[in-house]
Design a protein around this motif. Structure first.
Motif, PDB file in Angstrom:
ATOM      1  N   GLY A  99      54.928  50.741  38.610  1.00 19.78           N
ATOM      2  CA  GLY A  99      56.088  50.447  39.442  1.00 19.78           C
ATOM      3  C   GLY A  99      55.984  51.117  40.802  1.00 19.78           C
ATOM      4  N   MET A 100      56.678  50.549  41.798  1.00 17.38           N
ATOM      5  CA  MET A 100      56.705  51.112  43.153  1.00 17.38           C
ATOM      6  C   MET A 100      58.151  51.450  43.509  1.00 17.38           C
ATOM      7  N   ARG A 101      58.417  52.728  43.789  1.00 24.33           N
ATOM      8  CA  ARG A 101      59.748  53.160  44.190  1.00 24.33           C
ATOM      9  C   ARG A 101      59.656  54.535  44.837  1.00 24.33           C
ATOM     10  N   ASP A 102      60.603  54.845  45.717  1.00 26.25           N
ATOM     11  CA  ASP A 102      60.676  56.149  46.388  1.00 26.25           C
ATOM     12  C   ASP A 102      59.391  56.505  47.121  1.00 26.25           C
ATOM     13  N   GLY A 103      58.661  55.492  47.604  1.00 19.65           N
ATOM     14  CA  GLY A 103      57.437  55.737  48.357  1.00 19.65           C
ATOM     15  C   GLY A 103      56.254  56.155  47.525  1.00 19.65           C
ATOM     16  N   ILE A 104      56.342  56.134  46.203  1.00 18.30           N
ATOM     17  CA  ILE A 104      55.246  56.520  45.324  1.00 18.30           C
ATOM     18  C   ILE A 104      55.054  55.439  44.271  1.00 18.30           C
ATOM     19  N   ALA A 105      54.003  55.582  43.484  1.00 16.59           N
ATOM     20  CA  ALA A 105      53.731  54.681  42.363  1.00 16.59           C
ATOM     21  C   ALA A 105      54.016  55.421  41.064  1.00 16.59           C
ATOM     22  N   VAL A 106      54.712  54.777  40.163  1.00 19.80           N
ATOM     23  CA  VAL A 106      55.055  55.376  38.877  1.00 19.80           C
ATOM     24  C   VAL A 106      54.390  54.566  37.774  1.00 19.80           C
ATOM     25  N   ARG A 107      53.890  55.273  36.771  1.00 21.26           N
ATOM     26  CA  ARG A 107      53.216  54.614  35.665  1.00 21.26           C
ATOM     27  C   ARG A 107      54.250  54.261  34.593  1.00 21.26           C
ATOM     28  N   SER A 162      55.372  51.333  48.183  1.00 25.71           N
ATOM     29  CA  SER A 162      54.131  51.796  48.798  1.00 25.71           C
ATOM     30  C   SER A 162      52.968  51.007  48.202  1.00 25.71           C
ATOM     31  N   LEU A 163      52.458  50.078  48.979  1.00 22.99           N
ATOM     32  CA  LEU A 163      51.327  49.281  48.516  1.00 22.99           C
ATOM     33  C   LEU A 163      50.093  50.151  48.280  1.00 22.99           C
ATOM     34  N   GLN A 164      49.820  51.061  49.176  1.00 20.21           N
ATOM     35  CA  GLN A 164      48.610  51.861  49.070  1.00 20.21           C
ATOM     36  C   GLN A 164      48.636  52.761  47.844  1.00 20.21           C
ATOM     37  N   ASN A 165      49.761  53.419  47.591  1.00 16.30           N
ATOM     38  CA  ASN A 165      49.833  54.285  46.414  1.00 16.30           C
ATOM     39  C   ASN A 165      49.695  53.483  45.119  1.00 16.30           C
ATOM     40  N   ALA A 166      50.317  52.299  45.059  1.00 20.23           N
ATOM     41  CA  ALA A 166      50.215  51.478  43.855  1.00 20.23           C
ATOM     42  C   ALA A 166      48.794  50.980  43.637  1.00 20.23           C
ATOM     43  N   LEU A 167      48.131  50.567  44.716  1.00 19.44           N
ATOM     44  CA  LEU A 167      46.759  50.075  44.576  1.00 19.44           C
ATOM     45  C   LEU A 167      45.796  51.194  44.211  1.00 19.44           C
ATOM     46  N   GLU A 168      46.020  52.403  44.730  1.00 22.09           N
ATOM     47  CA  GLU A 168      45.152  53.514  44.364  1.00 22.09           C
ATOM     48  C   GLU A 168      45.339  53.901  42.900  1.00 22.09           C
ATOM     49  N   MET A 169      46.569  53.826  42.406  1.00 24.05           N
ATOM     50  CA  MET A 169      46.784  54.098  40.986  1.00 24.05           C
ATOM     51  C   MET A 169      46.129  53.031  40.117  1.00 24.05           C
ATOM     52  N   CYS A 170      46.190  51.785  40.546  1.00 24.08           N
ATOM     53  CA  CYS A 170      45.517  50.719  39.807  1.00 24.08           C
ATOM     54  C   CYS A 170      44.000  50.895  39.840  1.00 24.08           C
ATOM     55  N   ARG A 171      43.481  51.333  40.969  1.00 21.73           N
ATOM     56  CA  ARG A 171      42.045  51.606  41.067  1.00 21.73           C
ATOM     57  C   ARG A 171      41.620  52.654  40.061  1.00 21.73           C
TER      58      ARG A 171
END
Length: 497
Positions: free
Chosen positions: A149-157, A186-195
């Motif tokens: 998930g994407m919220r508060d400028g960060i990515a949450v699992r 935050s697209l970048q944080n979510a994509l980095e977590m997916c990476r």
């Protein structure tokens, strides 16, 4: 006041009482035979002896016919046209990755509180995500998925990578009840977590990211173009379904990671369109040689990205279900919980409680033969059935599969010209398989192409494979052996027994 709605009569003038009731009851919903001046009328009786209200006998003509300038067009024909629109797609066999590793990214920012999609974007997305999880594992039983998930400028699992749909659905419902959308995405944080979640997946499977994006901005800590380059190096493909307007960075992200394919980024128009775009991701993507424009960069990658799409050997085990004795209870190696039944790994004999799964001890992929068969239909989809004209409709009186009677063939030479013709819709209500030649109804057409992925007529044909055109890979896709060599349909698999 009267006890029932049918007996109640509002205060009317003498002119209104004297006026005759409208024939179709369109001037009100009160009973025509209600009490007038203290006397009971001669209205129709309903259940319990009470007088029927006018709205109880309404004939829903809008559900059966719509008048047009050149004749009548039934609503059933419109529904049938919509079903055919979903089925009229290209069925050319293509190379696809049937072992998928997908990360589902959901926007949970402030933009998801908008109510342009009812009840709001957030709740509708989570409801569709539950349907997507079920359909994904139904169509891809040997694949895995994780949710972010994407919220508060960060990515949450939300849930880790796994192959158990019940765990993903439970986590989604928990988030729907306990969390509300807030903050920036935050697209970048979510994509980095997916990476990070897809980094250790095996090379024989696909690496995909499906993102539901409802905002028009992204709060990123760094340069997102560096993240896109890293996604290309790791062979990760990104698809986005937008809920607002088109965003330039999303279009660039999808185009570069999908070899220039622009169809992987779409914006939903309404609820039904959103659901169609969401569930369309259950079909495995077509395998590409490498994203255009970045091919030279990928050739220089140390992990050999340019040749990573070639077939590879994959070791699999097909365990049998083992039931313990009456008092025999043992722990499963996957969840460390006591169970009475499970599956023993064919290599190390470790016990797992469900399939498909990866053995926690030796790492062997454990599946059932039915899982492999259900994934195989993506490589050789069932051919589309064609419309049957009135001249050919005399060959059948009922559906070959469900035995539903077909409309009778009209008499007269001008019968065909009088029928309403719509794109893809059969004028006779019949659809013919191009291999076996049997006629089917529209419901069986949808069920065969979206659920069982086999033709009932071809499966019941006892004339042999040669009659069905399966020897040269030109049949319906049930046993097209040669097609796997010509189209690169699947990886070569070595079975560990």
């Amino acid at each position: 006041m009267a006890d029932s709605d049918g007996e109640y009569v509002e205060d009317l003038s003498d002119d209104e009482l004297a006026a005759p009731a409208h024939a179709d009851g369109s001037y009100g919903t009160r009973s025509k035979g209600g009490r007038q001046n203290g006397k009971k009328g001669d209205g129709r009786k309903g259940k319990g002896g009470r007088t029927k209200a006018a709205w109880e006998d309404i004939k829903r003509s809008w559900e059966t016919v719509i008048e047009a300038e050149d004749g009548s067009l039934t609503v059933e024909a419109l529904i049938e046209a919509e079903k055919r629109r979903r089925l009229m797609r290209d069925t050319t066999p293509l190379q696809r990755g049937i072992i998928r590793h997908l990360m589902l990214v959901l926007d949970m920012s402030f933009a998801m509180a908008e109510k342009d999609l009812l009840p709001n974007r957030y709740l509708l997305t989570l409801n569709y995500a539950v349907d997507f999880v079920r359909e994904y594992f139904e169509q891809n039983p040997i694949s895995q998925m994780g949710i972010v998930g994407m919220r508060d400028g960060i990515a949450v699992r939300i849930s880790d990578m796994g192959g158990n749909p019940a765990e993903h659905i439970e986590k989604l419902r928990t988030w729907a009840e306990e969390q509300d959308p807030q903050g920036n995405p935050s697209l970048q944080n979510a994509l980095e977590m997916c990476r990070g979640a897809l980094f250790h997946t095996p090379s024989h499977g696909t690496r995909e990211v499906l993102m539901i994006y409802g905002a028009l901005l992204s709060s990123d800590p760094g340069d997102i173009h560096d993240t896109i380059s890293n996604l290309l190096a790791d062979r990760i493909r990104v698809s986005i379904v937008g809920l607002a307007a088109q965003v330039a960075i999303c279009a660039e992200l999808c185009t570069r990671t999908n070899a220039g394919d622009t169809s992987t980024y779409s914006v939903a128009l309404h609820e039904q369109h959103f659901r169609e775009l969401f569930l369309a991701a259950t079909t495995p993507p077509v395998t590409h040689e490498g994203p255009s424009g970045d091919a030279q960069k990928q050739k220089d990658q140390p992990n050999g990205t340019a040749t990573s799409t070639q077939s590879s050997l994959l070791m699999m085990g097909f365990p049998s279900r083992a039931l313990a004795s009456k008092d025999g209870v043992s722990f499963c190696a996957c969840h460390n919980r006591p169970t009475r039944e499970g599956y023993a790994c064919t290599r190390c004999r470790a016990k797992v409680c469900r399939l498909p799964a990866e053995c926690p001890v030796c790492g062997l992929t454990l599946v059932l033969s039915t899982h492999l068969a259900r994934s195989y239909h993506h490589l050789f989809p069932l051919r589309g059935w064609v419309e049957v004209s009135w001249s050919e409709a005399v060959k059948s009186v009922a559906c070959f599969s469900c035995m539903t009677p077909f409309p009778p063939v009209p008499k007269g030479k001008g019968a065909e010209a009088e029928q309403q013709k719509m794109a893809g819709v059969s004028e006779s209500g019949r659809y013919k398989c191009q291999v076996c030649g049997n006629h089917f109804c529209i419901d069986c057409d949808v069920y065969a192409h979206e659920m069982i992925h086999n033709c009932p007529g071809c499966q019941s044909d006892t004339r042999g494979a040669a009659a069905n055109g399966e020897v040269d890979g030109g049949g319906n896709g049930e046993a097209a052996v040669n097609g796997s060599q010509e189209n690169g349909g699947a990886d070569i698999m070595v079975v560990d027994s």
